[in-house]
Design a protein around this motif. Structure first.
Motif, PDB file in Angstrom:
ATOM      1  N   GLY A 130       1.031  -1.260   0.080  1.00 31.44           N
ATOM      2  CA  GLY A 130       0.055  -0.001  -0.160  1.00 31.44           C
ATOM      3  C   GLY A 130       0.881   1.191  -0.012  1.00 31.44           C
ATOM      4  N   ALA A 131       1.805   1.096   0.865  1.00 32.65           N
ATOM      5  CA  ALA A 131       2.693   2.412   0.867  1.00 32.65           C
ATOM      6  C   ALA A 131       3.478   2.691  -0.451  1.00 32.65           C
ATOM      7  N   SER A 132       3.928   1.388  -1.159  1.00 30.75           N
ATOM      8  CA  SER A 132       4.689   1.848  -2.096  1.00 30.75           C
ATOM      9  C   SER A 132       3.504   2.241  -3.410  1.00 30.75           C
ATOM     10  N   GLU A 133       2.443   1.925  -3.421  1.00 32.33           N
ATOM     11  CA  GLU A 133       1.433   2.256  -4.400  1.00 32.33           C
ATOM     12  C   GLU A 133       0.846   3.730  -4.189  1.00 32.33           C
ATOM     13  N   ALA A 151       5.613   7.562  -3.749  1.00 25.07           N
ATOM     14  CA  ALA A 151       6.815   7.417  -4.764  1.00 25.07           C
ATOM     15  C   ALA A 151       8.256   7.048  -4.113  1.00 25.07           C
ATOM     16  N   GLY A 152       8.314   7.680  -2.955  1.00 25.40           N
ATOM     17  CA  GLY A 152       9.693   7.535  -1.946  1.00 25.40           C
ATOM     18  C   GLY A 152       9.572   5.992  -1.531  1.00 25.40           C
ATOM     19  N   VAL A 153       8.779   5.316  -1.474  1.00 26.76           N
ATOM     20  CA  VAL A 153       8.645   3.725  -1.047  1.00 26.76           C
ATOM     21  C   VAL A 153       8.793   2.660  -2.126  1.00 26.76           C
ATOM     22  N   ASP A 154       9.849   2.167  -1.652  1.00 25.42           N
ATOM     23  CA  ASP A 154      10.170   0.903  -2.814  1.00 25.42           C
ATOM     24  C   ASP A 154       9.545  -0.151  -2.087  1.00 25.42           C
ATOM     25  N   TYR A 155       8.835  -1.203  -2.688  1.00 25.58           N
ATOM     26  CA  TYR A 155       8.042  -2.298  -2.179  1.00 25.58           C
ATOM     27  C   TYR A 155       9.033  -3.360  -1.577  1.00 25.58           C
ATOM     28  N   ASP A 156      10.129  -3.784  -2.537  1.00 26.53           N
ATOM     29  CA  ASP A 156      11.026  -4.772  -2.088  1.00 26.53           C
ATOM     30  C   ASP A 156      11.855  -4.277  -0.807  1.00 26.53           C
ATOM     31  N   HIS A 157      12.267  -3.060  -1.016  1.00 32.28           N
ATOM     32  CA  HIS A 157      13.261  -2.440   0.108  1.00 32.28           C
ATOM     33  C   HIS A 157      12.525  -2.685   1.378  1.00 32.28           C
ATOM     34  N   MET A 181       9.859  -4.513   2.347  1.00 28.76           N
ATOM     35  CA  MET A 181       9.710  -5.919   2.777  1.00 28.76           C
ATOM     36  C   MET A 181      10.878  -6.236   3.300  1.00 28.76           C
ATOM     37  N   ALA A 182      12.121  -5.950   2.806  1.00 32.00           N
ATOM     38  CA  ALA A 182      13.351  -6.542   3.183  1.00 32.00           C
ATOM     39  C   ALA A 182      13.634  -5.732   4.688  1.00 32.00           C
ATOM     40  N   SER A 183      13.429  -4.716   4.791  1.00 33.71           N
ATOM     41  CA  SER A 183      13.669  -3.919   6.209  1.00 33.71           C
ATOM     42  C   SER A 183      12.687  -4.146   7.184  1.00 33.71           C
ATOM     43  N   LEU A 184      11.399  -4.064   6.793  1.00 36.94           N
ATOM     44  CA  LEU A 184      10.335  -4.690   8.150  1.00 36.94           C
ATOM     45  C   LEU A 184      10.519  -5.894   8.235  1.00 36.94           C
ATOM     46  N   GLY A 185      10.842  -6.930   7.312  1.00 37.28           N
ATOM     47  CA  GLY A 185      10.497  -8.497   7.437  1.00 37.28           C
ATOM     48  C   GLY A 185      11.674  -8.921   8.325  1.00 37.28           C
ATOM     49  N   ALA A 186      12.920  -8.051   8.200  1.00 36.32           N
ATOM     50  CA  ALA A 186      14.028  -8.437   8.818  1.00 36.32           C
ATOM     51  C   ALA A 186      14.333  -8.066  10.366  1.00 36.32           C
ATOM     52  N   ASP A 187      13.305  -7.151  10.652  1.00 39.15           N
ATOM     53  CA  ASP A 187      13.253  -6.591  12.095  1.00 39.15           C
ATOM     54  C   ASP A 187      12.151  -7.673  12.834  1.00 39.15           C
ATOM     55  N   PRO A 188      12.806  -8.331  13.602  1.00 44.16           N
ATOM     56  CA  PRO A 188      11.893  -9.219  14.747  1.00 44.16           C
ATOM     57  C   PRO A 188      10.650  -8.487  15.359  1.00 44.16           C
ATOM     58  N   ARG A 189      10.745  -7.366  15.475  1.00 45.50           N
ATOM     59  CA  ARG A 189       9.869  -6.586  16.310  1.00 45.50           C
ATOM     60  C   ARG A 189       8.272  -6.440  15.488  1.00 45.50           C
ATOM     61  N   SER A 190       8.486  -6.548  13.997  1.00 52.31           N
ATOM     62  CA  SER A 190       7.284  -6.461  13.096  1.00 52.31           C
ATOM     63  C   SER A 190       6.512  -7.708  13.350  1.00 52.31           C
ATOM     64  N   LYS A 191       7.027  -8.695  13.915  1.00 60.54           N
ATOM     65  CA  LYS A 191       6.113  -9.981  14.352  1.00 60.54           C
ATOM     66  C   LYS A 191       5.404 -10.092  15.711  1.00 60.54           C
ATOM     67  N   GLU A 192       5.679  -8.960  16.392  1.00 59.04           N
ATOM     68  CA  GLU A 192       4.957  -8.886  17.686  1.00 59.04           C
ATOM     69  C   GLU A 192       3.623  -8.490  17.653  1.00 59.04           C
ATOM     70  N   ALA A 193       2.778  -8.866  18.677  1.00 65.75           N
ATOM     71  CA  ALA A 193       1.371  -8.742  18.321  1.00 65.75           C
ATOM     72  C   ALA A 193       0.974  -7.225  18.234  1.00 65.75           C
ATOM     73  N   GLY A 194       1.585  -6.261  19.051  1.00 71.73           N
ATOM     74  CA  GLY A 194       1.323  -4.838  19.219  1.00 71.73           C
ATOM     75  C   GLY A 194       1.614  -4.099  17.447  1.00 71.73           C
ATOM     76  N   ASN A 195       2.498  -4.930  16.830  1.00 69.38           N
ATOM     77  CA  ASN A 195       2.762  -4.252  15.554  1.00 69.38           C
ATOM     78  C   ASN A 195       2.143  -4.950  14.431  1.00 69.38           C
ATOM     79  N   GLU A 215      19.984   4.985   3.272  1.00 65.23           N
ATOM     80  CA  GLU A 215      19.075   4.125   3.997  1.00 65.23           C
ATOM     81  C   GLU A 215      18.070   5.003   4.914  1.00 65.23           C
ATOM     82  N   TYR A 216      18.633   5.921   5.467  1.00 63.92           N
ATOM     83  CA  TYR A 216      17.886   6.593   6.401  1.00 63.92           C
ATOM     84  C   TYR A 216      16.637   7.356   5.446  1.00 63.92           C
ATOM     85  N   GLY A 217      17.060   7.897   4.575  1.00 63.62           N
ATOM     86  CA  GLY A 217      16.243   8.536   3.641  1.00 63.62           C
ATOM     87  C   GLY A 217      15.009   7.698   3.311  1.00 63.62           C
ATOM     88  N   ARG A 218      15.354   6.511   2.780  1.00 69.69           N
ATOM     89  CA  ARG A 218      14.367   5.363   2.569  1.00 69.69           C
ATOM     90  C   ARG A 218      13.381   5.010   3.651  1.00 69.69           C
TER      91      ARG A 218
END
Length: 229
Positions: free
Chosen positions: A76-79, A82-88, A90-104, A212-215
């Motif tokens: 949704g953010a990538s669509e 324009a500054g959000v790349d879908y693959d990037h 997914m890679a950034s959020l998917g690699a962070d274990p906090r994204s799997k916590e219930a509150g997130n 990376e910060y900008g993205r």
């Protein structure tokens, strides 16, 4: 409003949607049961001792947030940004274990997480620039030291803006949070601009961290915008 983009893979998509629907249904069921129990156990008003009532801390009761996956949020953010790349994303959020916590597992929680990650990137980039500036403190030309100082100011200010945005985001003051996120996005571009005119090998010393910060800041804004909708 959560993003409801299509997910990849037929079986995984159907299974994921069923899990999200079941999570939401279970949440609503638990709220209903709690309200029913409270109604049954509530004594007559005349028999209530005010001293026995629980103290309210002013925080409103929690609501059942619509579940959303990282994939849906990133798509949704990538669509819409324009500054959000879908693959990037997914890679950034998917690699962070906090994204799997219930509150997130809802749009608000993911927006908070993305903002925290942007803060981490800003602080890390500022620290690396500071280290490089110290190493070159005596030997670097004045113009180069000025560029380092400019970048340090930009990232220090961006980190402060992001922390303020995080506070407003947690309080669900989305409009103010988005203003602060937008203001913080300029740090990477401003730092890169300061090094224009330098020879290629002397361009932004922490270019990878800078980009990376900008993205990540763009992802945080995209998620916050979705949470506010």
């Amino acid at each position: 409003m959560a993003f409801m983009g299509t997910t990849r893979g037929g079986g995984d998509s159907s299974s994921g949607r069923r899990v999200l629907v079941l999570d939401l249904g279970l949440c609503l069921l638990l709220v209903g049961v709690a309200q029913a129990v409270e109604f049954e156990l509530l004594p007559d008003a005349g028999s209530i001792d005010p001293m026995m009532l629980p103290k309210m801390d002013g925080e409103p009761p929690r609501e059942c947030a619509t579940p959303v996956s990282v994939e849906e949020a990133c798509r949704g953010a990538s669509e819409t940004h324009a500054g959000v790349d879908y693959d990037h994303c997914m890679a950034s959020l998917g690699a962070d274990p906090r994204s799997k916590e219930a509150g997130n597992k809802n749009m608000h929680g993911l927006a908070v997480l993305a903002t925290k990650m942007a803060i981490d990137h800003a602080a890390s980039t500022e620290s690396k620039i500071d280290d490089l500036a110290e190493l070159e403190a005596e030997s670097a030309p004045q113009a180069r030291r000025a560029r380092f100082n400019h970048c340090l100011e930009q990232y220090g200010g961006a980190a402060d803006l992001l922390r303020d945005a995080l506070d407003n985001l947690k309080a669900k003051i989305y409009g103010k949070a988005m203003e602060q996120l937008t203001a913080a996005m300029g740090a990477s571009e401003s730092c890169e601009d300061a090094w224009k005119g330098e020879e290629e090998q002397h361009r932004v010393p922490v270019a990878a961290h800078d980009r990376e910060y900008g993205r990540m800041a763009h992802i945080a804004f995209g998620f916050t915008h979705a949470a506010a909708a």
